[in-house]
Design a protein around this motif. Structure first.
Motif, short mmCIF file in Angstrom:
data_model
loop_
_atom_site.label_atom_id
_atom_site.label_comp_id
_atom_site.label_asym_id
_atom_site.label_seq_id
_atom_site.Cartn_x
_atom_site.Cartn_y
_atom_site.Cartn_z
N GLY A 41 0.80 -1.22 0.00
CA GLY A 41 0.00 0.00 0.00
C GLY A 41 0.83 1.27 0.00
O GLY A 41 2.06 1.24 0.01
N SER A 61 -2.33 -4.87 8.11
CA SER A 61 -3.19 -4.41 7.01
C SER A 61 -3.04 -5.34 5.81
O SER A 61 -4.03 -5.74 5.19
CB SER A 61 -2.83 -2.97 6.65
OG SER A 61 -3.59 -2.55 5.55
N ARG A 62 -1.81 -5.68 5.49
CA ARG A 62 -1.54 -6.62 4.39
C ARG A 62 -2.19 -7.98 4.69
O ARG A 62 -2.83 -8.58 3.82
CB ARG A 62 -0.03 -6.77 4.19
CG ARG A 62 0.41 -7.99 3.41
CD ARG A 62 0.27 -7.84 1.95
NE ARG A 62 0.75 -9.05 1.30
CZ ARG A 62 0.43 -9.40 0.09
NH1 ARG A 62 -0.35 -8.63 -0.64
NH2 ARG A 62 0.89 -10.51 -0.44
N ASP A 114 -4.77 -8.64 6.54
CA ASP A 114 -6.23 -8.52 6.41
C ASP A 114 -6.66 -8.54 4.95
O ASP A 114 -7.63 -9.21 4.59
CB ASP A 114 -6.74 -7.23 7.08
CG ASP A 114 -6.62 -7.28 8.59
OD1 ASP A 114 -6.42 -8.39 9.14
OD2 ASP A 114 -6.70 -6.21 9.22
N GLU A 115 -5.94 -7.79 4.11
CA GLU A 115 -6.29 -7.74 2.68
C GLU A 115 -6.17 -9.11 2.03
O GLU A 115 -7.05 -9.53 1.27
CB GLU A 115 -5.39 -6.75 1.96
CG GLU A 115 -5.67 -5.30 2.29
CD GLU A 115 -4.66 -4.35 1.66
OE1 GLU A 115 -3.88 -4.78 0.78
OE2 GLU A 115 -4.65 -3.18 2.07
#
Length: 164
Positions: A68, A114-115, A117-118
């Protein structure tokens, strides 16, 4: 008396040197230990010290594509990193970020979570849905480590053995 003090001094010095040596393990060593112990298949490995244009170079563009828009900022908080992505049809992944300071670990952990979760969301309705929730993020000292494998509990043990 002098001999006892002399022996005690060298014993303390040896313990301190051992502790310093253990503290200086590299992100690359952690990554390769995890991949080896978990018997992960071959894949692509990106290292902080790889030369631009070489196979292991993690370009800013690739960083952004995978982690991201905040990736460059967070990776700049590391003194070194090592990242592995399986090249087979399995979503195995290991990321080891050695932050410059302990206070930087929060930002690094947020990026890796975050990675995670994605990828978990992306895997849910696929043949790899079983792997969707098999990722773990660990903080140990200045290290932030994300591992997605078939054995998250085994991964935790490996990290606790490598980074006491």
């Amino acid at each position: 008396m002098k001999i006892t003090v002399f022996i005690a001094f060298f014993l303390i010095l040896a313990i301190c040197l051992y502790g310093c040596a253990r503290a200086e393990i590299s992100a690359e060593e952690v990554l390769y230990s995890v991949c080896s112990e978990l018997e992960l298949p071959s894949g692509e490995t990106y290292l902080s010290f790889a030369d631009e244009g070489s196979r292991g170079y993690f370009s800013a563009e690739k960083m952004r594509d995978i982690y991201g828009k905040e990736a460059e900022k967070v990776f700049s908080l590391t003194s070194e990193y090592a990242v592995f992505f399986s090249s087979f049809a399995y979503p195995y992944e290991v990321a080891v970020l050695k932050c410059r300071s302990r206070s930087d670990t929060r930002a690094a952990a947020a990026l890796l979570c975050s990675r995670a979760d994605e990828v978990s969301i992306a895997l849910r309705d696929t043949e790899f849905s079983a792997a969707a929730d098999k990722g773990i993020t660990l903080i140990n000292g200045r290290f932030v480590i994300f591992i997605r494998s078939d054995d998250p509990e085994g991964a935790k043990k490996i990290i606790s053995d490598i980074l006491p």
